[in-house]
Write a protein that holds these residues in place. Structure first.
Motif, PDB file in Angstrom:
ATOM      1  N   ASP A 114       0.963  -1.090  -0.039  1.00 33.72           N
ATOM      2  CA  ASP A 114       0.043  -0.052   0.019  1.00 33.72           C
ATOM      3  C   ASP A 114       0.814   1.353  -0.045  1.00 33.72           C
ATOM      4  O   ASP A 114       0.314   2.371   0.125  1.00 33.72           O
ATOM      5  N   GLY A 115       2.148   1.333  -0.257  1.00 35.02           N
ATOM      6  CA  GLY A 115       3.123   2.274  -0.371  1.00 35.02           C
ATOM      7  C   GLY A 115       3.582   2.953   0.883  1.00 35.02           C
ATOM      8  O   GLY A 115       4.061   3.862   0.759  1.00 35.02           O
ATOM      9  N   THR A 116       3.600   2.089   1.976  1.00 27.65           N
ATOM     10  CA  THR A 116       4.158   2.774   2.939  1.00 27.65           C
ATOM     11  C   THR A 116       5.827   2.609   3.392  1.00 27.65           C
ATOM     12  O   THR A 116       6.285   2.891   4.286  1.00 27.65           O
ATOM     13  N   GLY A 117       6.307   2.079   2.117  1.00 30.46           N
ATOM     14  CA  GLY A 117       7.639   2.029   2.263  1.00 30.46           C
ATOM     15  C   GLY A 117       8.503   0.673   2.372  1.00 30.46           C
ATOM     16  O   GLY A 117       8.399  -0.193   1.460  1.00 30.46           O
ATOM     17  N   CYS A 118       8.959   0.222   3.444  1.00 30.16           N
ATOM     18  CA  CYS A 118       9.685  -0.892   3.687  1.00 30.16           C
ATOM     19  C   CYS A 118       9.520  -1.733   4.910  1.00 30.16           C
ATOM     20  O   CYS A 118       9.074  -1.158   5.963  1.00 30.16           O
ATOM     21  N   ALA A 119       9.426  -3.203   4.753  1.00 31.57           N
ATOM     22  CA  ALA A 119       9.181  -3.918   5.794  1.00 31.57           C
ATOM     23  C   ALA A 119      10.461  -4.918   6.297  1.00 31.57           C
ATOM     24  O   ALA A 119      11.270  -5.033   5.275  1.00 31.57           O
ATOM     25  N   HIS A 120      10.854  -5.009   7.571  1.00 33.81           N
ATOM     26  CA  HIS A 120      11.818  -5.524   8.071  1.00 33.81           C
ATOM     27  C   HIS A 120      11.536  -7.004   8.737  1.00 33.81           C
ATOM     28  O   HIS A 120      10.362  -6.873   9.201  1.00 33.81           O
ATOM     29  N   PHE A 121      12.328  -8.021   8.641  1.00 32.87           N
ATOM     30  CA  PHE A 121      11.812  -9.099   9.144  1.00 32.87           C
ATOM     31  C   PHE A 121      12.685  -9.725  10.030  1.00 32.87           C
ATOM     32  O   PHE A 121      13.053 -10.822  10.168  1.00 32.87           O
ATOM     33  N   GLY A 122      13.092  -8.968  11.145  1.00 26.24           N
ATOM     34  CA  GLY A 122      14.217  -9.458  12.097  1.00 26.24           C
ATOM     35  C   GLY A 122      15.425  -9.228  11.745  1.00 26.24           C
ATOM     36  O   GLY A 122      16.007  -8.533  10.687  1.00 26.24           O
ATOM     37  N   HIS A 123      16.367  -9.841  12.254  1.00 23.03           N
ATOM     38  CA  HIS A 123      17.877  -9.532  11.888  1.00 23.03           C
ATOM     39  C   HIS A 123      18.435 -11.039  12.177  1.00 23.03           C
ATOM     40  O   HIS A 123      18.095 -11.945  12.947  1.00 23.03           O
ATOM     41  N   ASP A 124      19.723 -10.986  11.141  1.00 25.57           N
ATOM     42  CA  ASP A 124      20.490 -12.492  11.225  1.00 25.57           C
ATOM     43  C   ASP A 124      19.802 -13.369  10.602  1.00 25.57           C
ATOM     44  O   ASP A 124      19.469 -14.416  11.117  1.00 25.57           O
ATOM     45  N   PRO A 125      19.132 -13.233   9.273  1.00 24.23           N
ATOM     46  CA  PRO A 125      19.668 -12.132   8.474  1.00 24.23           C
ATOM     47  C   PRO A 125      18.519 -11.146   8.622  1.00 24.23           C
ATOM     48  O   PRO A 125      17.675 -11.164   9.171  1.00 24.23           O
ATOM     49  N   SER A 126      18.973 -10.033   7.854  1.00 27.57           N
ATOM     50  CA  SER A 126      18.173  -8.719   7.986  1.00 27.57           C
ATOM     51  C   SER A 126      17.399  -8.657   6.459  1.00 27.57           C
ATOM     52  O   SER A 126      17.770  -8.027   5.783  1.00 27.57           O
ATOM     53  N   SER A 127      16.342  -9.424   6.418  1.00 26.45           N
ATOM     54  CA  SER A 127      15.646  -9.606   5.255  1.00 26.45           C
ATOM     55  C   SER A 127      14.384  -8.572   5.286  1.00 26.45           C
ATOM     56  O   SER A 127      14.150  -8.069   6.279  1.00 26.45           O
ATOM     57  N   THR A 128      14.436  -7.737   4.003  1.00 29.27           N
ATOM     58  CA  THR A 128      13.586  -6.535   3.843  1.00 29.27           C
ATOM     59  C   THR A 128      12.647  -6.948   2.501  1.00 29.27           C
ATOM     60  O   THR A 128      13.148  -7.798   1.508  1.00 29.27           O
TER      61      THR A 128
END
Length: 205
Positions: A114-128
């Motif tokens: 919906d156009g709000t930018g970027c989603a992150h899925f935690g770290h190690d790995p830092s998937s986006t």
């Protein structure tokens, strides 16, 4: 591309409150309508154990019996390392749930769409996941070394995959609810409701 919601699990050594499967630690179990009853038991065990710490004062006294501790872990502050796994047909990963990424994060992909930018899925790995025009760009490890796998998918394709992942979680919730009627039956209704909240399905149509 294959998108599946997965839960990080660990070996259930000496666990005897209900039937669980045999798994290596730090593997992942796909949450959909296909897990066996023992795999569902493993998933519920993992979620409950992850949340079995001492509660805040307003949450009431901490149970002392083993069968009380596990449902208590489901009914307080739910969290477990889980999220989407996106791979291609060769098994190359573009998104993996990292630490600090919880079960009910599938709606984050809708925010990206919906156009709000970027989603992150935690770290190690830092998937986006990031929307660029009509494309959603998936990066396996945004803070890793050069050469981390990246792929761009049409936004409408990603939207369909998010809907598929939601259905996978709904199917898993159905299995878990049926299993809760047997293990442990006295807590079936509140445990099922807690899982629905953890999966962010409580208000889904």
């Amino acid at each position: 591309m294959v998108t599946r919601p997965v839960l990080e699990i660990f070996a259930a050594d000496d666990f005897a409150l209900w039937p669980v499967g045999e798994h290596e630690s730090f593997g992942c179990l796909v949450l959909n309508g296909k897990p066996t009853p023992t795999e569902v038991g493993t998933a519920v065990m993992r979620i409950a154990d992850r949340n079995g710490s001492e509660p805040e004062e307003e949450q009431g006294p901490f149970p002392t019996d083993p069968l009380g501790i596990f449902p208590h872990g489901l009914l307080t502050d739910l969290f477990a390392t889980a999220g989407p796994r996106v791979t291609d047909t060769t098994g190359t990963g573009f998104v993996e749930p990292g630490r600090c990424n919880g079960l009910g994060t599938w709606r984050d992909r809708l925010d990206v769409l919906d156009g709000t930018g970027c989603a992150h899925f935690g770290h190690d790995p830092s998937s986006t996941a990031e929307r660029v025009g009509d494309t959603v760009r998936l990066t396996h490890d945004a803070y890793g070394t050069d050469g981390s796998p990246v792929i761009g998918l049409p936004a409408d394709q990603v939207r369909r995959r998010v809907a598929d992942a939601q259905q996978d979680l709904q199917d898993f919730l159905g299995l878990a609810g049926a299993r809760a009627e047997q293990h442990p039956p006295a807590h079936a209704a509140p445990v099922t409701a807690a899982l629905a909240r953890a999966l962010d399905l409580a208000s889904s149509p």
